[in-house]
Design a protein around this motif. Structure first.
Motif, PDB file in Angstrom:
ATOM      1  N   MET A  66     -41.444  46.328  86.721  1.00  0.00           N
ATOM      2  CA  MET A  66     -40.666  46.474  85.495  1.00  0.00           C
ATOM      3  C   MET A  66     -41.188  47.614  84.629  1.00  0.00           C
ATOM      4  O   MET A  66     -40.425  48.463  84.157  1.00  0.00           O
ATOM      5  CB  MET A  66     -40.693  45.158  84.711  1.00  0.00           C
ATOM      6  N   VAL A  67     -42.492  47.658  84.427  1.00  0.00           N
ATOM      7  CA  VAL A  67     -43.089  48.715  83.613  1.00  0.00           C
ATOM      8  C   VAL A  67     -42.941  50.068  84.305  1.00  0.00           C
ATOM      9  O   VAL A  67     -42.641  51.084  83.658  1.00  0.00           O
ATOM     10  CB  VAL A  67     -44.567  48.403  83.319  1.00  0.00           C
ATOM     11  N   GLY A  68     -43.108  50.089  85.614  1.00  0.00           N
ATOM     12  CA  GLY A  68     -42.937  51.334  86.347  1.00  0.00           C
ATOM     13  C   GLY A  68     -41.512  51.853  86.269  1.00  0.00           C
ATOM     14  O   GLY A  68     -41.282  53.068  86.129  1.00  0.00           O
ATOM     15  N   VAL A  69     -40.534  50.945  86.350  1.00  0.00           N
ATOM     16  CA  VAL A  69     -39.133  51.348  86.207  1.00  0.00           C
ATOM     17  C   VAL A  69     -38.892  51.915  84.814  1.00  0.00           C
ATOM     18  O   VAL A  69     -38.196  52.927  84.643  1.00  0.00           O
ATOM     19  CB  VAL A  69     -38.199  50.152  86.482  1.00  0.00           C
ATOM     20  N   ALA A  93     -49.149  43.331  83.853  1.00  0.00           N
ATOM     21  CA  ALA A  93     -48.788  44.735  84.061  1.00  0.00           C
ATOM     22  C   ALA A  93     -49.667  45.693  83.250  1.00  0.00           C
ATOM     23  O   ALA A  93     -49.280  46.835  83.020  1.00  0.00           O
ATOM     24  CB  ALA A  93     -47.318  44.949  83.701  1.00  0.00           C
ATOM     25  N   LEU A  94     -50.867  45.242  82.875  1.00  0.00           N
ATOM     26  CA  LEU A  94     -51.705  46.085  82.021  1.00  0.00           C
ATOM     27  C   LEU A  94     -52.055  47.421  82.676  1.00  0.00           C
ATOM     28  O   LEU A  94     -52.084  48.465  82.006  1.00  0.00           O
ATOM     29  CB  LEU A  94     -52.989  45.335  81.644  1.00  0.00           C
ATOM     30  N   GLU A  95     -52.320  47.419  83.968  1.00  0.00           N
ATOM     31  CA  GLU A  95     -52.666  48.675  84.638  1.00  0.00           C
ATOM     32  C   GLU A  95     -51.506  49.674  84.548  1.00  0.00           C
ATOM     33  O   GLU A  95     -51.715  50.871  84.310  1.00  0.00           O
ATOM     34  CB  GLU A  95     -53.020  48.436  86.099  1.00  0.00           C
ATOM     35  N   GLN A  96     -50.280  49.171  84.729  1.00  0.00           N
ATOM     36  CA  GLN A  96     -49.125  50.058  84.651  1.00  0.00           C
ATOM     37  C   GLN A  96     -48.886  50.526  83.213  1.00  0.00           C
ATOM     38  O   GLN A  96     -48.497  51.675  82.977  1.00  0.00           O
ATOM     39  CB  GLN A  96     -47.876  49.350  85.181  1.00  0.00           C
ATOM     40  N   VAL A  97     -49.121  49.635  82.242  1.00  0.00           N
ATOM     41  CA  VAL A  97     -48.996  50.040  80.840  1.00  0.00           C
ATOM     42  C   VAL A  97     -49.994  51.154  80.540  1.00  0.00           C
ATOM     43  O   VAL A  97     -49.664  52.152  79.881  1.00  0.00           O
ATOM     44  CB  VAL A  97     -49.235  48.832  79.908  1.00  0.00           C
ATOM     45  N   LYS A  98     -51.201  51.003  81.057  1.00  0.00           N
ATOM     46  CA  LYS A  98     -52.250  51.998  80.819  1.00  0.00           C
ATOM     47  C   LYS A  98     -51.939  53.319  81.513  1.00  0.00           C
ATOM     48  O   LYS A  98     -51.941  54.386  80.881  1.00  0.00           O
ATOM     49  CB  LYS A  98     -53.594  51.460  81.315  1.00  0.00           C
ATOM     50  N   ALA A  99     -51.670  53.271  82.823  1.00  0.00           N
ATOM     51  CA  ALA A  99     -51.552  54.502  83.610  1.00  0.00           C
ATOM     52  C   ALA A  99     -50.162  55.131  83.548  1.00  0.00           C
ATOM     53  O   ALA A  99     -50.030  56.353  83.439  1.00  0.00           O
ATOM     54  CB  ALA A  99     -51.921  54.214  85.066  1.00  0.00           C
ATOM     55  N   ASP A 100     -49.121  54.295  83.621  1.00  0.00           N
ATOM     56  CA  ASP A 100     -47.764  54.832  83.692  1.00  0.00           C
ATOM     57  C   ASP A 100     -47.189  55.200  82.330  1.00  0.00           C
ATOM     58  O   ASP A 100     -46.310  56.056  82.233  1.00  0.00           O
ATOM     59  CB  ASP A 100     -46.823  53.818  84.356  1.00  0.00           C
ATOM     60  N   ILE A 101     -47.666  54.519  81.277  1.00  0.00           N
ATOM     61  CA  ILE A 101     -47.071  54.747  79.961  1.00  0.00           C
ATOM     62  C   ILE A 101     -48.045  55.396  78.982  1.00  0.00           C
ATOM     63  O   ILE A 101     -47.786  56.480  78.466  1.00  0.00           O
ATOM     64  CB  ILE A 101     -46.535  53.419  79.387  1.00  0.00           C
ATOM     65  N   ALA A 102     -49.197  54.747  78.729  1.00  0.00           N
ATOM     66  CA  ALA A 102     -50.112  55.274  77.722  1.00  0.00           C
ATOM     67  C   ALA A 102     -50.706  56.614  78.143  1.00  0.00           C
ATOM     68  O   ALA A 102     -50.714  57.571  77.367  1.00  0.00           O
ATOM     69  CB  ALA A 102     -51.232  54.269  77.450  1.00  0.00           C
ATOM     70  N   TYR A 103     -51.208  56.678  79.364  1.00  0.00           N
ATOM     71  CA  TYR A 103     -51.836  57.918  79.849  1.00  0.00           C
ATOM     72  C   TYR A 103     -50.817  59.050  79.923  1.00  0.00           C
ATOM     73  O   TYR A 103     -51.099  60.193  79.531  1.00  0.00           O
ATOM     74  CB  TYR A 103     -52.468  57.675  81.210  1.00  0.00           C
ATOM     75  N   ALA A 104     -49.621  58.729  80.400  1.00  0.00           N
ATOM     76  CA  ALA A 104     -48.565  59.742  80.520  1.00  0.00           C
ATOM     77  C   ALA A 104     -47.842  59.974  79.200  1.00  0.00           C
ATOM     78  O   ALA A 104     -47.079  60.936  79.079  1.00  0.00           O
ATOM     79  CB  ALA A 104     -47.557  59.313  81.589  1.00  0.00           C
TER      80      ALA A 104
END
Length: 320
Positions: A66-69, A93-104
């Motif tokens: 979901m977070v990746g989408v 989904a914390l890893e995706q929140v961190k890497a896919d959203i916050a980092y990017a």
């Protein structure tokens, strides 16, 4: 008395304001989309789905996907509102929140539904009291916990217009509207609910009206309590904290979250490094026992009586 688990007269479910506002915004902006994890009902997005069936993506019970989408949609120019129970959105989904959203720094709006202990008897697996501690270090994400329906609607409007990741923390527990004249929503700025000189009560989300009621009780004892609605935890309003510490000399934080790393932790970090004053933290100390929402609030002192007691302790610790 704690925050009510059932709706009472004058109390409103902030999720209604969120859903209504998102539908209004989406009608004017075709780039707004919603992404859910089989949570259309609990996210109150049934109306959105009927009006915009091609703009709601339901990935099923797959929060990381979901977070990746959501990140992919943002990368494609859309404005995704990713909505799910906050315990799963920020935990699973914390890893995706961190890497896919916050980092990017993608333009994704995370909406954590039924936060805190709103699920009551479902227990620690469904409680979301660690989300502040997990997300505060991700400085790219603006973290907002609205205090009532009006602030929820304004936060959704602001998030839709803001270019950057946002986390909106919403509860399923009805709360009353704050009695504040001429309100203006300003992310990153604390809202003064009432003035005071002896102690400052700093609250967020569902606990702000409880802090206001505690201030009224303290006033009857001759104690002047300032009340701040600290809706934005990231970034924190350091100017308001400096004023609270220097002008009242004692602080009480109130939150429906873990005091370790939450609002209480953030305020304690700031005061320790800048203006050391007594800080009493009202919230949850860690995993909590299973019980109803009302019982949990009362048991852990997140109540008018508990907040007033914390204020007295903080005042007693003030330097002469």
């Amino acid at each position: 008395m704690a925050a009510p688990a059932a709706k009472q007269d004058g109390f409103h479910d902030c999720r209604d304001a969120w859903a209504r506002t998102l539908e209004e915004l989406a009608a004017d902006n075709p780039d707004i989309v919603a992404v859910v994890n089989d949570s259309v009902g609990s996210s109150k997005l049934g109306g959105f789905q009927k009006k915009f069936p091609d703009r709601l993506v339901n990935v099923g019970i797959a929060e990381q996907t979901m977070v990746g989408v959501g990140a992919g949609l943002a990368n494609g120019g859309k404005i995704p509102f990713v909505s799910a129970a906050s315990c799963f959105l920020t935990g699973r989904a914390l890893e995706q929140v961190k890497a896919d959203i916050a980092y990017a720094r993608f333009n994704v709006k995370l909406v954590g539904q039924s936060s805190g202990v709103a699920y009551g008897e479902l227990g620690p697996t469904h409680h979301s009291i660690e989300d502040f501690a997990w997300l505060r270090p991700l400085d790219a994400i603006t973290v907002i916990a609205p205090a009532d329906a009006w602030e929820t609607a304004e936060a959704v409007k602001w998030a839709a217009a803001h270019d950057g990741p946002v986390y909106l923390r919403l509860s399923r527990m009805p709360v009353p509207d704050l009695d504040i004249a001429n309100r203006v929503f300003r992310p990153g700025k604390a809202e003064v609910v009432r003035e005071g000189q002896d102690v400052t009560l700093i609250a967020s989300g569902t606990t702000v009206h409880l802090a206001a009621r505690a201030a009224n009780a303290l006033q009857a004892e001759g104690v002047s309590a300032r009340v701040l609605n600290m809706a934005t935890l990231n970034p924190l309003d350091e100017a308001a904290l400096s004023a609270a510490a220097s002008e009242t000399g004692a602080i009480v934080t109130v939150e429906e979250a873990n005091i370790r790393g939450g609002l209480g932790g953030a305020v304690a970090e700031f005061t320790a490094g800048h203006l050391p004053v007594p800080v009493e933290r009202v919230g949850f100390p860690g995993f909590v026992v299973t019980g109803s929402v009302d019982w949990l609030f009362e048991h852990y002192g997140i109540s008018e009586t508990g907040i007033a007691s914390a204020a007295r302790r903080a005042i007693a610790r003030k330097r002469p």
